[in-house]
Design a protein around this motif. Structure first.
Motif, PDB file in Angstrom:
ATOM      1  N   LEU A  66      52.296  18.201  18.941  1.00  0.00           N
ATOM      2  CA  LEU A  66      50.989  17.523  18.905  1.00  0.00           C
ATOM      3  C   LEU A  66      49.974  18.336  18.117  1.00  0.00           C
ATOM      4  O   LEU A  66      49.151  17.788  17.383  1.00  0.00           O
ATOM      5  N   ASP A  67      50.057  19.650  18.262  1.00  0.00           N
ATOM      6  CA  ASP A  67      49.127  20.516  17.534  1.00  0.00           C
ATOM      7  C   ASP A  67      49.359  20.415  16.021  1.00  0.00           C
ATOM      8  O   ASP A  67      48.419  20.441  15.239  1.00  0.00           O
ATOM      9  N   GLY A 107      37.853  13.404  20.371  1.00  0.00           N
ATOM     10  CA  GLY A 107      38.638  14.031  19.302  1.00  0.00           C
ATOM     11  C   GLY A 107      37.909  15.253  18.786  1.00  0.00           C
ATOM     12  O   GLY A 107      37.595  15.353  17.606  1.00  0.00           O
ATOM     13  N   CYS A 108      37.624  16.192  19.695  1.00  0.00           N
ATOM     14  CA  CYS A 108      36.717  17.306  19.359  1.00  0.00           C
ATOM     15  C   CYS A 108      37.394  18.397  18.547  1.00  0.00           C
ATOM     16  O   CYS A 108      36.733  19.291  18.029  1.00  0.00           O
ATOM     17  N   ASP A 136      40.225  16.021  23.544  1.00  0.00           N
ATOM     18  CA  ASP A 136      41.212  15.951  22.475  1.00  0.00           C
ATOM     19  C   ASP A 136      42.587  15.745  23.099  1.00  0.00           C
ATOM     20  O   ASP A 136      42.810  16.073  24.267  1.00  0.00           O
ATOM     21  N   LEU A 137      43.468  15.232  22.275  1.00  0.00           N
ATOM     22  CA  LEU A 137      44.860  15.018  22.665  1.00  0.00           C
ATOM     23  C   LEU A 137      45.623  16.337  22.742  1.00  0.00           C
ATOM     24  O   LEU A 137      46.592  16.484  23.487  1.00  0.00           O
ATOM     25  N   ASP A 138      45.173  17.291  21.944  1.00  0.00           N
ATOM     26  CA  ASP A 138      45.940  18.495  21.622  1.00  0.00           C
ATOM     27  C   ASP A 138      45.446  19.655  22.504  1.00  0.00           C
ATOM     28  O   ASP A 138      44.320  20.133  22.337  1.00  0.00           O
ATOM     29  N   ARG A 196      41.610  17.224  28.263  1.00  0.00           N
ATOM     30  CA  ARG A 196      42.624  16.536  27.470  1.00  0.00           C
ATOM     31  C   ARG A 196      42.492  15.036  27.713  1.00  0.00           C
ATOM     32  O   ARG A 196      42.443  14.585  28.857  1.00  0.00           O
ATOM     33  N   HIS A 197      42.414  14.276  26.643  1.00  0.00           N
ATOM     34  CA  HIS A 197      42.305  12.823  26.747  1.00  0.00           C
ATOM     35  C   HIS A 197      42.865  12.206  25.471  1.00  0.00           C
ATOM     36  O   HIS A 197      42.586  12.678  24.376  1.00  0.00           O
TER      37      HIS A 197
END
Lengths: 274, 197
Positions: A66-67, A107-108, A136-138, A196-197
Protein backbone atom coordinates in the motif's frame (compact mmCIF):
# COMPACT_ATOMS: atom_id res chain seq x y z
CA UNK A 1 12.84 -5.26 -16.06
CA UNK A 2 9.10 -5.51 -16.75
CA UNK A 3 7.93 -2.45 -18.67
CA UNK A 4 4.37 -3.41 -19.50
CA UNK A 5 1.46 -5.05 -17.69
CA UNK A 6 -1.74 -6.13 -19.30
CA UNK A 7 -5.20 -5.67 -17.86
CA UNK A 8 -5.42 -9.33 -16.85
CA UNK A 9 -2.32 -8.97 -14.63
CA UNK A 10 -3.74 -5.88 -12.94
CA UNK A 11 -7.04 -7.65 -12.44
CA UNK A 12 -5.34 -10.59 -10.72
CA UNK A 13 -3.71 -8.17 -8.30
CA UNK A 14 -6.84 -6.15 -7.53
CA UNK A 15 -8.97 -9.28 -7.05
CA UNK A 16 -6.44 -10.87 -4.70
CA UNK A 17 -6.11 -7.70 -2.60
CA UNK A 18 -9.87 -7.34 -2.41
CA UNK A 19 -10.45 -10.94 -1.32
CA UNK A 20 -7.48 -11.29 1.00
CA UNK A 21 -7.16 -7.80 2.44
CA UNK A 22 -10.43 -5.94 1.78
CA UNK A 23 -8.98 -3.03 -0.19
CA UNK A 24 -10.70 -2.22 -3.43
CA UNK A 25 -8.51 -0.86 -6.23
CA UNK A 26 -10.79 -1.92 -9.08
CA UNK A 27 -11.92 1.64 -9.72
CA UNK A 28 -8.53 3.31 -9.61
CA UNK A 29 -7.42 5.18 -12.75
CA UNK A 30 -5.58 2.60 -14.77
CA UNK A 31 -2.53 4.38 -16.12
CA UNK A 32 -1.26 5.56 -12.75
CA UNK A 33 -2.22 2.29 -11.02
CA UNK A 34 -0.22 0.39 -13.62
CA UNK A 35 2.79 2.66 -13.15
CA UNK A 36 2.64 2.16 -9.37
CA UNK A 37 2.55 -1.62 -9.72
CA UNK A 38 5.43 -1.52 -12.23
CA UNK A 39 7.38 0.60 -9.76
CA UNK A 40 6.71 -1.86 -6.92
CA UNK A 41 7.86 -4.73 -9.13
CA UNK A 42 11.01 -2.87 -10.13
CA UNK A 43 11.97 -1.66 -6.64
CA UNK A 44 11.31 -5.09 -5.11
CA UNK A 45 12.87 -7.09 -7.95
CA UNK A 46 9.55 -8.94 -8.31
CA UNK A 47 7.56 -10.53 -11.09
CA UNK A 48 3.77 -10.62 -11.20
CA UNK A 49 3.82 -14.15 -9.86
CA UNK A 50 6.16 -13.44 -6.96
CA UNK A 51 4.16 -10.31 -6.12
CA UNK A 52 0.93 -12.32 -6.04
CA UNK A 53 2.60 -14.94 -3.87
CA UNK A 54 3.84 -12.32 -1.38
CA UNK A 55 0.41 -10.68 -1.21
CA UNK A 56 -1.11 -14.08 -0.64
CA UNK A 57 1.38 -15.64 1.80
CA UNK A 58 2.86 -12.77 3.80
CA UNK A 59 0.16 -10.97 5.81
CA UNK A 60 2.37 -7.98 6.64
CA UNK A 61 3.47 -7.35 3.08
CA UNK A 62 0.20 -5.55 2.29
CA UNK A 63 1.37 -2.52 4.29
CA UNK A 64 4.52 -2.15 2.20
CA UNK A 65 2.49 -2.74 -0.92
CA UNK A 66 0.00 0.00 0.00
CA UNK A 67 2.87 2.34 0.78
CA UNK A 68 4.33 1.71 -2.67
CA UNK A 69 0.98 2.00 -4.36
CA UNK A 70 -0.16 5.29 -2.91
CA UNK A 71 1.43 8.43 -4.29
CA UNK A 72 3.16 10.23 -1.46
CA UNK A 73 4.64 13.18 -3.25
CA UNK A 74 3.51 16.49 -1.84
CA UNK A 75 4.69 19.89 -0.72
CA UNK A 76 3.92 22.30 2.08
CA UNK A 77 1.74 25.17 0.90
CA UNK A 78 1.39 23.55 -2.53
CA UNK A 79 -0.45 26.11 -4.69
CA UNK A 80 0.21 29.16 -2.50
CA UNK A 81 -2.76 30.97 -4.04
CA UNK A 82 -5.03 28.29 -2.59
CA UNK A 83 -3.58 28.87 0.87
CA UNK A 84 -4.02 32.63 0.58
CA UNK A 85 -7.64 32.01 -0.38
CA UNK A 86 -8.08 29.82 2.71
CA UNK A 87 -6.60 32.51 4.96
CA UNK A 88 -8.39 35.45 3.41
CA UNK A 89 -11.82 34.06 2.50
CA UNK A 90 -12.60 30.49 3.45
CA UNK A 91 -11.52 30.44 7.09
CA UNK A 92 -13.09 33.88 7.76
CA UNK A 93 -16.25 32.50 6.09
CA UNK A 94 -16.34 29.57 8.50
CA UNK A 95 -15.70 31.89 11.46
CA UNK A 96 -18.80 33.92 10.66
CA UNK A 97 -20.88 31.04 11.99
CA UNK A 98 -18.57 29.03 14.22
CA UNK A 99 -16.00 30.03 16.77
CA UNK A 100 -14.69 26.48 16.76
CA UNK A 101 -14.57 24.20 13.79
CA UNK A 102 -13.37 20.88 12.37
CA UNK A 103 -11.21 20.06 9.36
CA UNK A 104 -10.69 16.72 7.60
CA UNK A 105 -7.57 16.14 5.53
CA UNK A 106 -8.66 13.15 3.43
CA UNK A 107 -5.64 11.36 2.00
CA UNK A 108 -3.16 13.30 4.12
CA UNK A 109 -0.08 11.37 2.96
CA UNK A 110 3.08 12.43 4.82
CA UNK A 111 1.29 15.35 6.47
CA UNK A 112 2.75 18.39 4.69
CA UNK A 113 -0.70 19.84 4.17
CA UNK A 114 -1.64 19.30 7.83
CA UNK A 115 1.52 21.10 8.95
CA UNK A 116 0.78 23.90 6.49
CA UNK A 117 -2.76 24.21 7.81
CA UNK A 118 -1.63 24.50 11.40
CA UNK A 119 1.12 26.97 10.58
CA UNK A 120 -1.50 29.10 8.87
CA UNK A 121 -4.00 28.70 11.73
CA UNK A 122 -1.31 29.49 14.30
CA UNK A 123 -0.39 32.67 12.42
CA UNK A 124 -4.09 33.56 12.43
CA UNK A 125 -4.29 32.88 16.18
CA UNK A 126 -6.84 30.13 15.61
CA UNK A 127 -5.00 26.89 16.20
CA UNK A 128 -6.67 26.23 19.55
CA UNK A 129 -10.12 26.62 18.02
CA UNK A 130 -9.71 23.96 15.36
CA UNK A 131 -9.83 20.16 15.51
CA UNK A 132 -8.17 18.31 12.65
CA UNK A 133 -8.68 14.71 11.57
CA UNK A 134 -6.09 13.52 9.04
CA UNK A 135 -6.64 10.18 7.33
CA UNK A 136 -4.84 7.98 4.88
CA UNK A 137 -5.03 4.43 3.61
CA UNK A 138 -1.31 3.91 4.10
CA UNK A 139 -0.21 3.22 7.70
CA UNK A 140 3.49 3.57 6.85
CA UNK A 141 2.95 7.12 5.63
CA UNK A 142 0.72 7.96 8.60
CA UNK A 143 3.64 7.14 10.91
CA UNK A 144 5.81 9.52 8.90
CA UNK A 145 3.15 12.19 9.13
CA UNK A 146 2.97 11.77 12.92
CA UNK A 147 6.73 12.25 13.18
CA UNK A 148 6.48 15.66 11.44
CA UNK A 149 9.98 15.02 10.13
CA UNK A 150 10.99 15.68 6.55
CA UNK A 151 14.16 15.55 4.47
CA UNK A 152 15.93 18.91 4.70
CA UNK A 153 16.31 18.97 0.93
CA UNK A 154 12.51 19.29 0.62
CA UNK A 155 12.51 22.48 2.60
CA UNK A 156 13.71 24.68 -0.24
CA UNK A 157 10.54 24.18 -2.26
CA UNK A 158 8.41 24.33 0.90
CA UNK A 159 10.00 27.63 1.90
CA UNK A 160 9.45 29.05 -1.58
CA UNK A 161 5.78 28.12 -1.39
CA UNK A 162 5.54 29.66 2.09
CA UNK A 163 7.04 32.91 0.79
CA UNK A 164 4.49 32.95 -2.04
CA UNK A 165 1.79 32.28 0.54
CA UNK A 166 3.09 35.41 2.29
CA UNK A 167 3.43 33.79 5.67
CA UNK A 168 4.38 35.95 8.64
CA UNK A 169 7.84 34.57 9.31
CA UNK A 170 10.03 31.89 7.79
CA UNK A 171 9.32 28.17 7.86
CA UNK A 172 12.57 27.91 9.81
CA UNK A 173 10.67 29.30 12.80
CA UNK A 174 8.73 26.04 12.93
CA UNK A 175 11.38 23.34 12.65
CA UNK A 176 14.86 22.42 13.84
CA UNK A 177 17.52 20.77 11.72
CA UNK A 178 19.02 17.47 12.72
CA UNK A 179 21.05 15.02 10.59
CA UNK A 180 19.75 16.30 7.29
CA UNK A 181 16.18 16.34 8.53
CA UNK A 182 13.72 19.08 9.36
CA UNK A 183 11.89 18.18 12.57
CA UNK A 184 8.80 20.30 13.06
CA UNK A 185 7.66 21.49 16.46
CA UNK A 186 5.35 18.76 17.83
CA UNK A 187 3.06 21.52 19.10
CA UNK A 188 1.99 21.90 15.47
CA UNK A 189 0.23 18.54 15.66
CA UNK A 190 -1.40 18.84 19.09
CA UNK A 191 -4.90 19.37 17.66
CA UNK A 192 -4.49 16.65 15.02
CA UNK A 193 -5.74 13.09 15.15
CA UNK A 194 -4.24 10.79 12.51
CA UNK A 195 -6.33 7.76 11.54
CA UNK A 196 -6.23 5.03 8.96
CA UNK A 197 -9.24 5.40 6.67
CA UNK A 198 -9.93 4.16 3.16
CA UNK A 199 -12.00 6.55 1.06
CA UNK A 200 -13.11 3.67 -1.14
CA UNK A 201 -14.42 1.20 1.43
CA UNK A 202 -14.69 3.43 4.52
CA UNK A 203 -17.83 5.26 5.57
CA UNK A 204 -18.40 8.87 6.53
CA UNK A 205 -17.42 9.03 10.21
CA UNK A 206 -17.92 12.61 11.36
CA UNK A 207 -19.12 16.04 10.24
CA UNK A 208 -16.73 18.78 9.20
CA UNK A 209 -16.68 22.45 8.30
CA UNK A 210 -13.88 22.02 5.78
CA UNK A 211 -12.61 18.98 3.90
CA UNK A 212 -9.35 19.03 1.94
CA UNK A 213 -8.86 16.26 -0.57
CA UNK A 214 -6.42 17.67 -3.07
CA UNK A 215 -4.87 15.51 -5.75
CA UNK A 216 -6.22 12.30 -4.25
CA UNK A 217 -9.25 11.59 -6.41
CA UNK A 218 -7.14 11.98 -9.57
CA UNK A 219 -6.11 8.37 -8.89
CA UNK A 220 -9.74 7.22 -9.11
CA UNK A 221 -11.95 6.71 -12.14
CA UNK A 222 -15.10 8.78 -12.56
CA UNK A 223 -17.42 6.19 -11.03
CA UNK A 224 -15.35 6.13 -7.86
CA UNK A 225 -14.98 9.92 -7.79
CA UNK A 226 -18.75 10.08 -7.85
CA UNK A 227 -19.04 7.71 -4.88
CA UNK A 228 -16.39 9.54 -2.87
CA UNK A 229 -18.06 12.90 -3.47
CA UNK A 230 -21.24 11.50 -1.89
CA UNK A 231 -19.20 10.58 1.20
CA UNK A 232 -17.75 14.08 1.36
CA UNK A 233 -21.21 15.57 0.97
CA UNK A 234 -22.38 13.38 3.85
CA UNK A 235 -19.36 14.43 5.94
CA UNK A 236 -19.88 18.18 5.59
CA UNK A 237 -22.12 20.43 7.62
CA UNK A 238 -24.45 22.48 5.46
CA UNK A 239 -22.42 25.43 4.15
CA UNK A 240 -19.21 23.53 4.80
CA UNK A 241 -16.37 23.74 2.27
CA UNK A 242 -14.66 21.15 0.09
CA UNK A 243 -11.28 21.80 -1.55
CA UNK A 244 -10.00 19.57 -4.35
CA UNK A 245 -6.90 19.83 -6.54
CA UNK A 246 -6.65 22.76 -8.94
CA UNK A 247 -6.95 20.53 -12.01
CA UNK A 248 -9.68 18.28 -10.64
CA UNK A 249 -13.35 18.60 -11.50
CA UNK A 250 -16.67 17.57 -9.99
CA UNK A 251 -18.85 18.56 -12.93
CA UNK A 252 -19.77 14.99 -13.86
CA UNK A 253 -20.66 13.94 -10.33
CA UNK A 254 -24.29 13.31 -9.40
CA UNK A 255 -24.05 15.50 -6.30
CA UNK A 256 -22.46 18.48 -8.02
CA UNK A 257 -25.71 20.46 -7.76
CA UNK A 258 -25.60 20.19 -4.00
CA UNK A 259 -22.49 22.36 -4.06
CA UNK A 260 -21.71 25.82 -5.36
CA UNK A 261 -18.33 26.88 -6.66
CA UNK A 262 -16.71 29.30 -4.24
CA UNK A 263 -13.51 29.65 -6.24
CA UNK A 264 -13.13 28.07 -9.67
CA UNK A 265 -9.41 28.78 -9.92
CA UNK A 266 -8.50 27.01 -6.67
CA UNK A 267 -11.38 24.54 -6.84
CA UNK A 268 -13.14 25.28 -3.58
CA UNK A 269 -16.78 24.25 -3.27
CA UNK A 270 -19.46 24.89 -0.66
CA UNK A 271 -22.23 22.48 0.28
CA UNK A 272 -25.57 24.24 -0.09
CA UNK A 273 -28.06 21.34 0.00
CA UNK A 274 -28.36 18.25 2.15
CA UNK B 1 5.08 12.32 -54.59
CA UNK B 2 4.93 12.13 -50.83
CA UNK B 3 7.75 10.86 -48.67
CA UNK B 4 5.44 9.88 -45.86
CA UNK B 5 2.97 7.28 -47.10
CA UNK B 6 0.22 8.73 -44.90
CA UNK B 7 -3.30 7.50 -44.27
CA UNK B 8 -6.31 8.52 -42.21
CA UNK B 9 -6.33 5.87 -39.50
CA UNK B 10 -4.25 7.83 -36.97
CA UNK B 11 -6.15 8.79 -33.83
CA UNK B 12 -3.81 11.21 -32.07
CA UNK B 13 -0.57 13.15 -32.21
CA UNK B 14 1.58 13.49 -29.14
CA UNK B 15 4.38 16.05 -28.94
CA UNK B 16 7.20 16.26 -26.40
CA UNK B 17 9.43 19.27 -26.04
CA UNK B 18 11.81 20.93 -23.64
CA UNK B 19 14.51 23.59 -23.79
CA UNK B 20 14.51 25.25 -27.20
CA UNK B 21 11.19 23.82 -28.33
CA UNK B 22 8.94 26.80 -27.63
CA UNK B 23 9.40 28.58 -30.98
CA UNK B 24 8.95 25.31 -32.83
CA UNK B 25 5.71 24.57 -31.01
CA UNK B 26 4.46 28.09 -31.73
CA UNK B 27 5.21 27.61 -35.40
CA UNK B 28 3.50 24.23 -35.57
CA UNK B 29 0.37 25.53 -33.83
CA UNK B 30 0.24 28.61 -36.02
CA UNK B 31 0.45 26.57 -39.20
CA UNK B 32 -2.02 23.74 -38.59
CA UNK B 33 -5.45 24.92 -39.57
CA UNK B 34 -8.66 25.03 -37.57
CA UNK B 35 -10.55 21.78 -37.67
CA UNK B 36 -7.42 19.68 -37.44
CA UNK B 37 -8.72 16.10 -37.57
CA UNK B 38 -6.85 14.71 -34.54
CA UNK B 39 -6.19 15.71 -30.95
CA UNK B 40 -2.68 17.08 -30.39
CA UNK B 41 -1.40 16.15 -26.94
CA UNK B 42 1.60 18.13 -25.72
CA UNK B 43 3.93 17.39 -22.83
CA UNK B 44 6.33 20.31 -22.58
CA UNK B 45 8.74 20.91 -19.76
CA UNK B 46 7.74 24.03 -17.89
CA UNK B 47 8.18 25.86 -14.62
CA UNK B 48 6.28 23.99 -11.94
CA UNK B 49 5.05 27.03 -10.03
CA UNK B 50 3.86 29.05 -12.99
CA UNK B 51 0.33 27.87 -13.59
CA UNK B 52 -0.70 30.62 -15.95
CA UNK B 53 0.56 32.22 -19.11
CA UNK B 54 1.76 29.21 -21.07
CA UNK B 55 -1.59 28.44 -22.72
CA UNK B 56 -2.07 32.15 -23.39
CA UNK B 57 1.40 32.44 -24.95
CA UNK B 58 0.82 29.42 -27.17
CA UNK B 59 -2.67 30.61 -28.10
CA UNK B 60 -1.65 33.99 -29.52
CA UNK B 61 -0.80 32.62 -32.95
CA UNK B 62 -2.56 29.26 -32.82
CA UNK B 63 -5.45 28.44 -35.11
CA UNK B 64 -6.69 25.69 -32.85
CA UNK B 65 -7.89 25.83 -29.29
CA UNK B 66 -5.30 25.08 -26.61
CA UNK B 67 -6.47 23.55 -23.36
CA UNK B 68 -4.85 22.40 -20.15
CA UNK B 69 -7.09 19.43 -19.47
CA UNK B 70 -8.66 18.76 -16.12
CA UNK B 71 -8.52 15.30 -14.65
CA UNK B 72 -10.80 12.83 -16.54
CA UNK B 73 -11.56 15.34 -19.31
CA UNK B 74 -12.54 13.75 -22.63
CA UNK B 75 -10.06 13.90 -25.51
CA UNK B 76 -11.46 15.64 -28.56
CA UNK B 77 -10.06 16.12 -32.02
CA UNK B 78 -9.10 19.57 -33.23
CA UNK B 79 -7.85 20.64 -29.81
CA UNK B 80 -4.25 20.93 -28.64
CA UNK B 81 -3.90 19.79 -25.05
CA UNK B 82 -1.06 20.95 -22.84
CA UNK B 83 0.10 19.05 -19.75
CA UNK B 84 -0.57 21.35 -16.75
CA UNK B 85 2.26 22.65 -14.57
CA UNK B 86 3.42 20.19 -11.90
CA UNK B 87 1.21 17.31 -13.09
CA UNK B 88 1.94 14.29 -15.23
CA UNK B 89 -0.57 13.89 -18.07
CA UNK B 90 -1.75 10.40 -19.10
CA UNK B 91 -4.43 9.15 -21.45
CA UNK B 92 -6.76 6.35 -20.41
CA UNK B 93 -8.75 3.59 -22.10
CA UNK B 94 -12.08 5.28 -22.75
CA UNK B 95 -10.29 8.18 -24.42
CA UNK B 96 -9.95 10.64 -21.58
CA UNK B 97 -7.09 12.26 -19.69
CA UNK B 98 -5.93 11.62 -16.19
CA UNK B 99 -3.51 13.70 -14.18
CA UNK B 100 -1.10 12.60 -11.50
CA UNK B 101 1.31 14.04 -8.97
CA UNK B 102 3.60 11.02 -8.91
CA UNK B 103 7.35 11.39 -8.46
CA UNK B 104 9.19 13.35 -11.11
CA UNK B 105 10.42 11.24 -14.02
CA UNK B 106 13.68 12.34 -15.67
CA UNK B 107 13.61 15.25 -13.21
CA UNK B 108 10.42 16.38 -14.84
CA UNK B 109 6.74 16.77 -14.00
CA UNK B 110 5.10 16.81 -16.48
CA UNK B 111 7.32 14.04 -17.87
CA UNK B 112 7.22 13.47 -21.61
CA UNK B 113 7.81 9.73 -21.14
CA UNK B 114 4.59 9.35 -19.12
CA UNK B 115 2.42 11.07 -21.71
CA UNK B 116 4.07 9.22 -24.60
CA UNK B 117 3.98 5.86 -22.88
CA UNK B 118 0.30 6.00 -21.92
CA UNK B 119 -0.54 7.28 -25.42
CA UNK B 120 1.36 4.39 -27.00
CA UNK B 121 -0.66 1.97 -24.86
CA UNK B 122 -4.00 3.59 -25.75
CA UNK B 123 -3.50 4.38 -29.43
CA UNK B 124 -1.04 1.62 -30.44
CA UNK B 125 -0.28 1.87 -34.19
CA UNK B 126 -2.68 4.78 -34.55
CA UNK B 127 -0.37 7.27 -32.86
CA UNK B 128 2.16 9.76 -34.19
CA UNK B 129 4.87 10.78 -31.71
CA UNK B 130 6.92 13.93 -32.26
CA UNK B 131 9.90 14.82 -30.09
CA UNK B 132 11.44 18.28 -30.30
CA UNK B 133 14.48 20.13 -28.96
CA UNK B 134 15.46 19.51 -25.34
CA UNK B 135 18.33 19.20 -22.90
CA UNK B 136 17.64 15.86 -21.23
CA UNK B 137 16.68 12.32 -22.19
CA UNK B 138 12.97 12.57 -21.34
CA UNK B 139 10.84 11.20 -24.17
CA UNK B 140 13.31 8.66 -25.54
CA UNK B 141 11.74 5.71 -23.71
CA UNK B 142 8.27 6.91 -24.67
CA UNK B 143 9.27 7.17 -28.34
CA UNK B 144 10.55 3.61 -28.17
CA UNK B 145 7.22 2.46 -26.77
CA UNK B 146 5.37 4.25 -29.58
CA UNK B 147 7.61 2.54 -32.12
CA UNK B 148 7.29 -0.86 -30.44
CA UNK B 149 3.49 -0.61 -30.63
CA UNK B 150 3.60 0.22 -34.33
CA UNK B 151 3.15 3.99 -34.12
CA UNK B 152 4.94 6.56 -36.25
CA UNK B 153 7.94 8.39 -34.76
CA UNK B 154 9.31 11.78 -35.71
CA UNK B 155 12.08 13.86 -34.14
CA UNK B 156 13.10 17.41 -34.85
CA UNK B 157 16.31 17.41 -36.87
CA UNK B 158 19.12 17.66 -34.28
CA UNK B 159 21.00 20.00 -36.64
CA UNK B 160 18.20 22.51 -36.22
CA UNK B 161 17.62 22.05 -32.49
CA UNK B 162 18.78 24.66 -30.03
CA UNK B 163 19.66 21.73 -27.76
CA UNK B 164 19.80 18.35 -29.47
CA UNK B 165 20.13 15.97 -26.49
CA UNK B 166 16.49 14.92 -26.50
CA UNK B 167 16.02 13.98 -30.17
CA UNK B 168 19.47 12.37 -30.23
CA UNK B 169 18.58 10.21 -27.21
CA UNK B 170 15.47 8.98 -29.03
CA UNK B 171 17.43 8.37 -32.24
CA UNK B 172 19.93 6.22 -30.36
CA UNK B 173 17.25 4.23 -28.48
CA UNK B 174 14.76 3.35 -31.18
CA UNK B 175 13.85 3.58 -34.84
CA UNK B 176 12.76 7.06 -35.79
CA UNK B 177 10.72 7.12 -38.98
CA UNK B 178 11.39 10.73 -39.90
CA UNK B 179 13.96 13.30 -38.81
CA UNK B 180 12.47 16.63 -39.84
CA UNK B 181 12.93 20.37 -39.50
CA UNK B 182 10.05 22.29 -37.93
CA UNK B 183 9.06 23.47 -41.42
CA UNK B 184 8.89 19.89 -42.60
CA UNK B 185 6.94 18.81 -39.50
CA UNK B 186 4.42 21.51 -40.46
CA UNK B 187 4.37 20.23 -44.05
CA UNK B 188 3.90 16.70 -42.74
CA UNK B 189 0.92 17.72 -40.60
CA UNK B 190 -0.66 19.62 -43.50
CA UNK B 191 -0.30 16.60 -45.72
CA UNK B 192 -1.74 14.38 -43.00
CA UNK B 193 -4.75 16.65 -42.71
CA UNK B 194 -5.44 16.23 -46.44
CA UNK B 195 -6.01 12.52 -45.88
CA UNK B 196 -8.94 13.20 -43.56
CA UNK B 197 -10.96 15.20 -46.06
Amino acid sequence: MITELDIADLKKITELILQRHGYDFRDYAMSSFKRRVLRILELGGLTIDTLLKQLSDQPDYINDFLDGLTVNVTEMFRDPGFWRLLREEIIPGILLNNKQFKIWHAGCSSGEEVISMNIMLKEMGLMNDVTIIATDLDTVILDKAKSATYPLKNMEVNEKNYIRFQGKYSLKNYYREENGRAIFNPELLKNVSFRRHDLVTGDAFNKFDLILCRNVMIYFNQALQNQVLKKFHNSLFKYGYLAIGTKESLIWCEYVNRFIVVNQEEKVYKKIKD
Amino acid sequence: MSRYNLHNSYKAIVIGGSAGSFQGIIKILSQVSAGFPLPIIMALHRLKHVRHGFVEALSIKSNIKIVEPEDKESIRKGIAYLAPANYHLSVELGNYFSLSTEEMVNNSRPAIDITLSSSAYLYRNKLIGILLSGANRDGAVGMKQIKDKGGLTIVQDPAECMIDTMPKAALSLTTIDHTLSIDNIVAFLKELQQHYK
